[in-house]
Design an enzyme around this catalytic site. Structure first.
Site, PDB file in Angstrom:
ATOM      1  CG  PHE A   9      -2.336   0.932   1.131  1.00  0.00           C
ATOM      2  CD1 PHE A   9      -3.166   0.319   0.073  1.00  0.00           C
ATOM      3  CD2 PHE A   9      -2.322   1.575   2.217  1.00  0.00           C
ATOM      4  CE1 PHE A   9      -4.110   1.560  -0.143  1.00  0.00           C
ATOM      5  CE2 PHE A   9      -4.262   2.450   1.887  1.00  0.00           C
ATOM      6  CZ  PHE A   9      -4.837   2.430   0.571  1.00  0.00           C
ATOM      7  CD  GLU A  42      13.783   4.294  -6.191  1.00  0.00           C
ATOM      8  OE1 GLU A  42      14.408   4.114  -5.433  1.00  0.00           O
ATOM      9  OE2 GLU A  42      13.108   3.757  -6.603  1.00  0.00           O
ATOM     10  N   GLY A  85      13.004  12.795  -8.050  1.00  0.00           N
ATOM     11  CA  GLY A  85      12.276  11.905  -6.924  1.00  0.00           C
ATOM     12  C   GLY A  85      11.544  10.921  -8.337  1.00  0.00           C
ATOM     13  CE  LYS A 117       8.880   0.222 -16.765  1.00  0.00           C
ATOM     14  NZ  LYS A 117       9.603   1.724 -16.467  1.00  0.00           N
ATOM     15  CE  LYS A 132      10.001  -1.861 -13.213  1.00  0.00           C
ATOM     16  NZ  LYS A 132       8.632  -0.862 -12.827  1.00  0.00           N
ATOM     17  N   GLY A 168       4.718   7.325 -11.546  1.00  0.00           N
ATOM     18  CA  GLY A 168       3.965   8.242 -10.655  1.00  0.00           C
ATOM     19  C   GLY A 168       2.890   7.471 -10.092  1.00  0.00           C
ATOM     20  CB  VAL A 210       4.893  -1.857 -19.810  1.00  0.00           C
ATOM     21  CG1 VAL A 210       5.366  -1.085 -21.007  1.00  0.00           C
ATOM     22  CG2 VAL A 210       5.547  -3.497 -19.717  1.00  0.00           C
ATOM     23  CG  ASP A 246      12.585   0.583 -15.319  1.00  0.00           C
ATOM     24  OD1 ASP A 246      11.528   0.198 -15.099  1.00  0.00           O
ATOM     25  OD2 ASP A 246      12.224   1.048 -16.446  1.00  0.00           O
TER      26      ASP A 246
HETATM   27  N1  LIG Z   1       5.194   4.749  -8.109  1.00  0.00           N
HETATM   28  C1  LIG Z   1       5.190   4.765  -9.705  1.00  0.00           C
HETATM   29  O1  LIG Z   1       5.740   5.189 -10.682  1.00  0.00           O
HETATM   30  C2  LIG Z   1       5.090   2.825 -10.218  1.00  0.00           C
HETATM   31  C3  LIG Z   1       4.975   3.027 -12.291  1.00  0.00           C
HETATM   32  C4  LIG Z   1       4.906   1.700 -12.483  1.00  0.00           C
HETATM   33  C5  LIG Z   1       5.491   0.660 -11.952  1.00  0.00           C
HETATM   34  N2  LIG Z   1       4.989   0.750 -10.260  1.00  0.00           N
HETATM   35  C6  LIG Z   1       5.554  -0.651  -9.321  1.00  0.00           C
HETATM   36  O2  LIG Z   1       4.646  -0.998  -8.862  1.00  0.00           O
HETATM   37  C7  LIG Z   1       4.655  -1.390  -7.177  1.00  0.00           C
HETATM   38  C8  LIG Z   1       4.492  -0.454  -6.262  1.00  0.00           C
HETATM   39  O3  LIG Z   1       5.420   0.662  -5.906  1.00  0.00           O
HETATM   40  P1  LIG Z   1       5.298   1.981  -5.611  1.00  0.00           P
HETATM   41  O4  LIG Z   1       6.015   3.296  -6.488  1.00  0.00           O
HETATM   42  O5  LIG Z   1       4.143   1.975  -4.525  1.00  0.00           O
HETATM   43  O6  LIG Z   1       6.301   1.577  -4.321  1.00  0.00           O
HETATM   44  P2  LIG Z   1       6.922   1.905  -2.888  1.00  0.00           P
HETATM   45  O7  LIG Z   1       5.921   3.262  -2.577  1.00  0.00           O
HETATM   46  O8  LIG Z   1       7.999   1.790  -2.033  1.00  0.00           O
HETATM   47  O9  LIG Z   1       4.651   0.526  -1.742  1.00  0.00           O
HETATM   48  C9  LIG Z   1       5.504  -0.525  -2.366  1.00  0.00           C
HETATM   49  C10 LIG Z   1       5.058  -0.788  -1.126  1.00  0.00           C
HETATM   50  O10 LIG Z   1       5.164  -2.878  -0.972  1.00  0.00           O
HETATM   51  C11 LIG Z   1       4.924  -2.643   0.500  1.00  0.00           C
HETATM   52  N3  LIG Z   1       5.796  -3.663   0.950  1.00  0.00           N
HETATM   53  C12 LIG Z   1       6.541  -4.676   0.715  1.00  0.00           C
HETATM   54  N4  LIG Z   1       6.460  -5.861   1.089  1.00  0.00           N
HETATM   55  C13 LIG Z   1       6.186  -6.242   1.006  1.00  0.00           C
HETATM   56  C14 LIG Z   1       5.289  -7.035   1.568  1.00  0.00           C
HETATM   57  N5  LIG Z   1       5.855  -8.708   1.739  1.00  0.00           N
HETATM   58  N6  LIG Z   1       3.740  -7.190   2.137  1.00  0.00           N
HETATM   59  C15 LIG Z   1       3.389  -6.216   1.528  1.00  0.00           C
HETATM   60  N7  LIG Z   1       3.332  -5.492   1.664  1.00  0.00           N
HETATM   61  C16 LIG Z   1       4.988  -5.175   1.530  1.00  0.00           C
HETATM   62  C17 LIG Z   1       6.198  -1.689   1.633  1.00  0.00           C
HETATM   63  O11 LIG Z   1       6.215  -1.479   2.374  1.00  0.00           O
HETATM   64  P3  LIG Z   1       6.488  -0.852   3.170  1.00  0.00           P
HETATM   65  O12 LIG Z   1       7.132   0.489   2.682  1.00  0.00           O
HETATM   66  O13 LIG Z   1       5.759  -0.648   4.847  1.00  0.00           O
HETATM   67  O14 LIG Z   1       7.805  -1.446   3.256  1.00  0.00           O
HETATM   68  C18 LIG Z   1       6.115  -0.228   0.119  1.00  0.00           C
HETATM   69  O15 LIG Z   1       4.349   0.690   0.988  1.00  0.00           O
HETATM   70  C19 LIG Z   1       6.426  -1.265  -8.174  1.00  0.00           C
HETATM   71  O16 LIG Z   1       6.660  -2.715  -8.044  1.00  0.00           O
HETATM   72  C20 LIG Z   1       7.224  -0.349  -9.039  1.00  0.00           C
HETATM   73  O17 LIG Z   1       8.123  -0.718  -9.951  1.00  0.00           O
HETATM   74  C21 LIG Z   1       5.630   1.567  -9.890  1.00  0.00           C
END
Ligand SMILES: NC(=O)c1ccc[n+]([C@@H]2O[C@H](COP(=O)([O-])OP(=O)(O)OC[C@H]3O[C@@H](n4cnc5c(N)ncnc54)[C@H](OP(=O)(O)O)[C@@H]3O)[C@@H](O)[C@H]2O)c1
Length: 356
Positions: free
Chosen positions: A11, A213, A210, A228, A129, A326, A156, A224
């Site tokens: 979340f 990383e 942002g 994709k 991914k 985003g 993607v 990355d």
């Molecule tokens: N944000 C983007 O722009 C974007 C775009 C496309 C795809 N994605 C993909 O979408 C996914 C999430 O991205 P995000 O930006 O939302 O990352 P994020 O903000 O880091 O969220 C990931 C969440 O997963 C939680 N988590 C980690 N291990 C877990 C587990 N075993 N069980 C339950 N929760 C767990 C983390 O918890 P804690 O923080 O509490 O440790 C964190 O809240 C990633 O795989 C990313 O590559 C992101």
């Protein structure tokens, strides 16, 4: 109208983005899209987990995490403290929204979440991914064998609908090749370097904004976009491309001099991800800095924007461009997939009246 029961696993930005869209559009989704929902589980490592078959107050959950509070305190009624796999198995949900971190080494923990969900008879939408790039065939076969859906729009180009475009609008064609700018950070750095800024300064700026990383190798070394293009090739070209077999080269060695020389030849340097079928029918993929003529649409994709050119046997090139990152965008991709599953379920009910 039957309520679809959703379970969020992870979340963070993407999961919360999806939650915001669900809340904001609740009446529109119900009235115009025939989609009603309740959230029966949320599991996150640090934020905690909560499960409630009566439905979790999603607005309250978002408010709590925005304030840095935990989900498993006294503010939300329900069962607390279950692990993510336990939440998936025991929440009584229909669809798991898997949005944990991308791990390109072994796909975990997302891989286990997806397998657990499918084996427990739930559909899955994911933005992650890792599992899809590493285990596409295994997961799709598992989903088929269980009669469930596995959708991964946001993996993607985030919420820009590449897989939905392919599935719903390019239904009758054969995809013969793919070319794309699939990483916003790399494209931002190359765009800024073309404007005269040096690599180190631009990378630092990308980190401040942002886009990149703190440990940027996933982007600048090309991992990355490699993930994709692996997903795209396997899903759109029915290929069996392995992540480790994709020829990969990042942008760390590109100099402003090279960019200037390219401009003098009316070309731009872009980190291009591509997949094509060779004469033996084998699909090969690569990610590498490529000279693109200024006459090509992809040469004009600037900053953090992403684009994908799909070549087919019928339409020579279909190009889609849009944001590739985003939380709101990734959350929209997740929502789009949830709605596609719901449309499929409605269609299924229509074809077999009385079954559900
Ligand atoms: N944000 C983007 O722009 C974007 C775009 C496309 C795809 N994605 C993909 O979408 C996914 C999430 O991205 P995000 O930006 O939302 O990352 P994020 O903000 O880091 O969220 C990931 C969440 O997963 C939680 N988590 C980690 N291990 C877990 C587990 N075993 N069980 C339950 N929760 C767990 C983390 O918890 P804690 O923080 O509490 O440790 C964190 O809240 C990633 O795989 C990313 O590559 C992101």
């Amino acid at each position: 109208m039957r309520e679809v029961k959703l379970v969020f696993v992870g979340f963070g930005n993407a999961g919360q983005g999806c939650a915001r869209h669900l809340l904001k559009n609740r009446s529109f989704l119900r009235e115009r899209r025939g989609f009603a929902y309740k959230v029966v589980g949320i599991a996150d490592t640090l934020k905690g987990s909560v499960q409630n078959e009566q439905g979790i107050d999603l607005s309250k959950a978002l408010e709590l995490v925005a304030k840095g509070k935990k989900l498993d305190g006294d503010d939300l009624p329900g069962k607390k403290g279950l692990s993510s796999p336990e939440t998936i198995k025991s929440s009584g949900g229909d669809v798991v929204v898997e949005a944990t971190w991308t791990n390109l080494k072994d796909g975990e923990p997302g891989l286990s979440h997806i397998v657990t969900a499918l084996e427990s008879g739930l559909d899955v939408v994911t933005s992650n991914k890792g599992p899809i790039a590493l285990c596409y065939r295994r997961l799709v076969d598992l989903a088929k064998s269980k009669g469930r859906q596995l959708r991964f729009e946001s993996t993607v180009m985030s919420g820009t609908p590449v897989f939905n475009l392919y599935e719903y609008c390019l239904t009758g064609v054969t995809v013969t090749g793919l070319k794309g700018i699939l990483n916003g950070t790399d494209n931002y750095i190359l765009t800024e370097m073309a404007a005269g800024k040096n690599y180190d300064e631009t990378l630092k700026r990308a980190q401040q904004l942002g886009y990149a990383e703190v440990e940027p190798s996933g982007d600048v070394e090309g991992y990355d976009p490699t993930a994709k293009i692996t997903i795209l090739a396997n899903a759109m070209m029915n290929a069996n491309v392995k992540f480790g077999d994709v020829v990969r080269e990042g942008i760390t060695h590109i100099t402003i001099d090279e960019i200037r020389k390219a401009e003098q030849a009316s070309k731009r340097i872009k980190l291009l991800a591509s997949a094509m079928r060779d004469q033996e029918g084998r699909v090969t993929a690569s990610v590498k800095p490529t000279l693109i003529p200024e006459t090509d649409l992809l040469a004009h994709v600037s900053g953090v924007m992403n684009a994908l050119q799909i070549s087919t046997d019928v339409q020579p090139d279909v190009t889609i461009m849009g944001p590739g990152a985003g939380g709101d965008s990734a959350g929209y991709g997740l929502l789009n997939d949830i709605l596609s599953i719901n449309r499929g379920a409605q269609h299924h009910r229509y074809l077999t009246p009385g079954k559900q």
